[in-house]
Design a protein around this motif. Structure first.
Motif, short mmCIF file in Angstrom:
data_model
loop_
_atom_site.label_atom_id
_atom_site.label_comp_id
_atom_site.label_asym_id
_atom_site.label_seq_id
_atom_site.Cartn_x
_atom_site.Cartn_y
_atom_site.Cartn_z
N ALA A 148 4.97 53.46 40.51
CA ALA A 148 5.34 52.11 40.09
C ALA A 148 6.69 52.08 39.38
N MET A 149 7.12 53.20 38.85
CA MET A 149 8.40 53.25 38.15
C MET A 149 9.57 52.94 39.07
N PHE A 150 9.43 53.26 40.37
CA PHE A 150 10.49 52.90 41.31
C PHE A 150 10.62 51.39 41.42
N GLY A 151 9.47 50.72 41.52
CA GLY A 151 9.50 49.26 41.60
C GLY A 151 10.02 48.63 40.33
N ILE A 152 9.58 49.15 39.17
CA ILE A 152 10.06 48.61 37.89
C ILE A 152 11.56 48.82 37.76
N GLY A 153 12.03 50.00 38.13
CA GLY A 153 13.46 50.28 38.06
C GLY A 153 14.28 49.37 38.94
N ASN A 154 13.67 48.93 40.06
CA ASN A 154 14.39 48.07 40.99
C ASN A 154 14.73 46.70 40.43
N PHE A 155 13.90 46.20 39.49
CA PHE A 155 14.26 44.91 38.93
C PHE A 155 14.70 44.98 37.47
N VAL A 156 14.42 46.09 36.77
CA VAL A 156 14.95 46.25 35.41
C VAL A 156 16.42 46.66 35.47
N GLY A 157 16.75 47.55 36.41
CA GLY A 157 18.12 48.05 36.51
C GLY A 157 19.16 46.97 36.69
N PRO A 158 19.01 46.11 37.72
CA PRO A 158 20.02 45.05 37.90
C PRO A 158 20.11 44.10 36.72
N ALA A 159 18.95 43.76 36.14
CA ALA A 159 18.96 42.83 35.01
C ALA A 159 19.70 43.44 33.82
N LEU A 160 19.40 44.71 33.53
CA LEU A 160 20.04 45.37 32.40
C LEU A 160 21.53 45.57 32.67
N GLY A 161 21.86 46.00 33.89
CA GLY A 161 23.26 46.19 34.24
C GLY A 161 24.05 44.89 34.18
N SER A 310 9.72 44.43 44.64
CA SER A 310 9.40 45.51 43.70
C SER A 310 8.26 45.13 42.78
N PHE A 311 8.20 43.85 42.38
CA PHE A 311 7.10 43.42 41.53
C PHE A 311 5.77 43.57 42.27
N GLY A 312 5.73 43.17 43.53
CA GLY A 312 4.50 43.32 44.31
C GLY A 312 4.10 44.77 44.44
N TRP A 313 5.08 45.64 44.65
CA TRP A 313 4.83 47.08 44.74
C TRP A 313 4.22 47.60 43.45
N SER A 314 4.85 47.34 42.31
CA SER A 314 4.42 47.89 41.03
C SER A 314 3.07 47.35 40.60
N ALA A 315 2.90 46.03 40.67
CA ALA A 315 1.66 45.42 40.19
C ALA A 315 0.46 45.83 41.04
N SER A 316 0.63 45.87 42.35
CA SER A 316 -0.51 46.19 43.22
C SER A 316 -0.95 47.63 43.06
N GLN A 317 -0.01 48.53 42.78
CA GLN A 317 -0.39 49.94 42.60
C GLN A 317 -1.35 50.11 41.45
N ILE A 318 -1.08 49.41 40.35
CA ILE A 318 -1.96 49.52 39.19
C ILE A 318 -3.33 48.93 39.51
#
Length: 486
Positions: A148-161, A310-318
């Motif tokens: 799930a960290m890949f999915g989280i990184g996909n939307f945290v990275g652009p926002a933070l950058g 990415s949100f769908g990826w991360s949330a569904s995995q959990i």
């Protein structure tokens, strides 16, 4: 009769929180860094110049990441778990600080390469050490959190950058990333077992070189504008992968586990399924563009389209990581690529110029569902890789190879996405349809590979998907051991 998998609870997982933070945190800083850097580089170029080298920052990172990921098994055997993680975090911190201090693009390229080495080690270690740092009942939950960290990184990275770029503080962003990595590194001695050190394994030179050539080819294909030339490079990459497989099958020392090339082992099909699923993430690179130019969205709103997958990826995995029924797990492996293929196909139908607002709004849940296709299958495929071999060393190598597959599939997906978009020519709706229909077809192939995984794993006892190649190694030594087993 449907067997139940021995599965731990989230409460038990919380007892190993330091281990989870280290394994998942290492993957997260690497994933965030990819998209953080993409958001920051335009601002950095304005200050230090080097626009001609812009595209090579991603190439330097990717090639270095692949090299490091391939080196994880050797590093673990020589240094053990704790020292390996400390090295991984230290390399990443050095690379990040060098990026922050870069006076010119050449120095930034070097820093990105060093970052890639650190990120590759941390990603590979994160998957490799699930096998030894967590109890077996927690493997699925651990795989879900780490993936799930890949999915989280996909939307945290652009926002933070984007936030740092907005204030012109691109250097500070790399410093913050280095500080976070250093804080996680401080937990390593108390979070991980030291691990048994062994003699260094010989380096599979031929396989390593072929993998590096393939990685470099994917990177070059991703920055080409000519569709014909890009297709030719991708064909060469495929040929290199074939040569890699041939070399691995014949070699005594390999990058991938020996079971990958055994006829009745599901491991090859597991890796193919992971690759076909993960490559679909490349679609999100173009979603903000489609949102702005086809749907008339403002940049901030269009950015949510890229994050939806990415949100769908991360949330569904959990959500699905607690599945215990083997029958349900088999269904999830197949449903994942099927859901992804259906989502992309439906989304392709909705790509029209000047799309009405209700149509654009409908894109969002479809993207979440398509991303969920990755999430519902990925943790169960990762655990299938770890349980496809009985030897502990091979099991660790099988787990580490998941990171290699994810790294290469993401890069290959990006190159294929660029090719499909270019095929659309000047018509953006056509480009969008080519992209989405193309990855729908790729995901559909994943349905076939997942069915093959299920067929091969069903034939073996629960928990052991690849029987030992030499049964004599596992026979009891004497009558007393036989009685104790019965």
């Amino acid at each position: 009769m449907d067997s139940q998998r021995d599965l731990g609870s989230w409460r038990e997982m919380a007892e190993h929180w330091r281990t989870v933070v280290v394994l998942a945190g290492g993957v997260l800083v690497g994933a965030v860094n990819i998209y953080l850097a993409a958001s920051l580089l335009p601002t950095a170029v304005e200050e230090i110049g080097g626009e001609r080298l812009y595209a090579w920052t991603a190439t330097a990172f990717l090639v270095a990441q692949v090299v490091a990921t391939l080196s994880v098994a050797r590093l673990l055997s020589v240094r053990g778990a704790i020292a390996s993680y400390v090295i991984g975090f230290a390399v990443f911190v050095v690379g990040s600080l060098l990026c922050a201090a870069s006076p010119a693009m050449v120095v930034l390229l070097i820093g990105r390469g060093i970052q890639g080495l650190g990120a590759g080690l941390l990603t590979g270690l994160g998957f490799a050490l699930i096998h030894s740092a967590l109890p077996r009942p927690l493997w699925v939950l651990g795989s879900a959190v780490i993936s799930a960290m890949f999915g989280i990184g996909n939307f945290v990275g652009p926002a933070l950058g984007g936030l740092f770029a907005q204030f012109g503080s691109w250097r500070a962003a790399f410093v913050v990333l280095a500080a976070v990595a250093a804080l996680i590194a401080a937990l390593v001695p108390r979070a991980l077992p030291a691990g048994e050190r062994r003699a260094a394994q010989p380096v599979p030179v031929a396989s390593l070189l072929l993998m590096l050539v393939a990685a470099a080819g994917v990177s070059v294909a991703g920055i080409l504008d000519n569709p014909v030339l890009m297709a030719a490079v991708l064909a060469a990459v495929v040929a290199t992968f074939v040569a890699f497989v041939v070399s691995e099958r014949r070699a005594h020392h390999r990058i991938l586990p020996h079971a990958t090339y055994q006829r009745r082992s599901p491991l090859l099909w597991v890796y193919l399924s992971i690759m076909l699923l993960a490559s679909g993430v490349a679609v999100e690179t173009f979603l903000p563009l489609f949102g702005q130019r086809l749907g008339g969205l403002v940049p901030v709103a269009a950015g949510f389209l890229g994050a939806a997958l990415s949100f769908g990826w991360s949330a569904s995995q959990i959500l699905v990581s607690s599945a215990r029924s083997q029958q349900l797990i088999r269904r999830l492996r197949v449903a994942g690529p099927l859901l992804m293929a259906g989502g992309f196909a439906v989304l392709g139908l909705l790509q029209i110029q000047d799309a009405p607002l209700p149509v654009v709004i409908a894109w969002l849940p479809i993207l979440v569902l398509a991303g969920a296709g990755i999430g519902i299958a990925m943790p169960h495929l990762s655990v299938a890789a770890m349980t496809s071999v009985t030897d502990p060393d091979e099991g660790q190598k099988a787990a580490a190879a998941v990171a290699i597959v994810l790294t290469m599939s993401t890069a290959l997906g990006a190159a294929i996405a660029g090719l499909l978009v270019n095929l659309g020519g000047a018509s953006l709706p056509t480009s969008a349809r080519y992209l989405l229909y193309g990855f729908a077809a790729i995901a559909a192939i994943g349905v076939l590979t997942a069915l093959r995984v299920n067929k091969l794993t069903t034939a073996s006892p629960p928990g052991v998907t690849n029987p030992p190649t030499d049964p004599r190694k596992h026979l009891p030594r004497n009558r007393k051991q036989q009685m104790s087993r019965t």
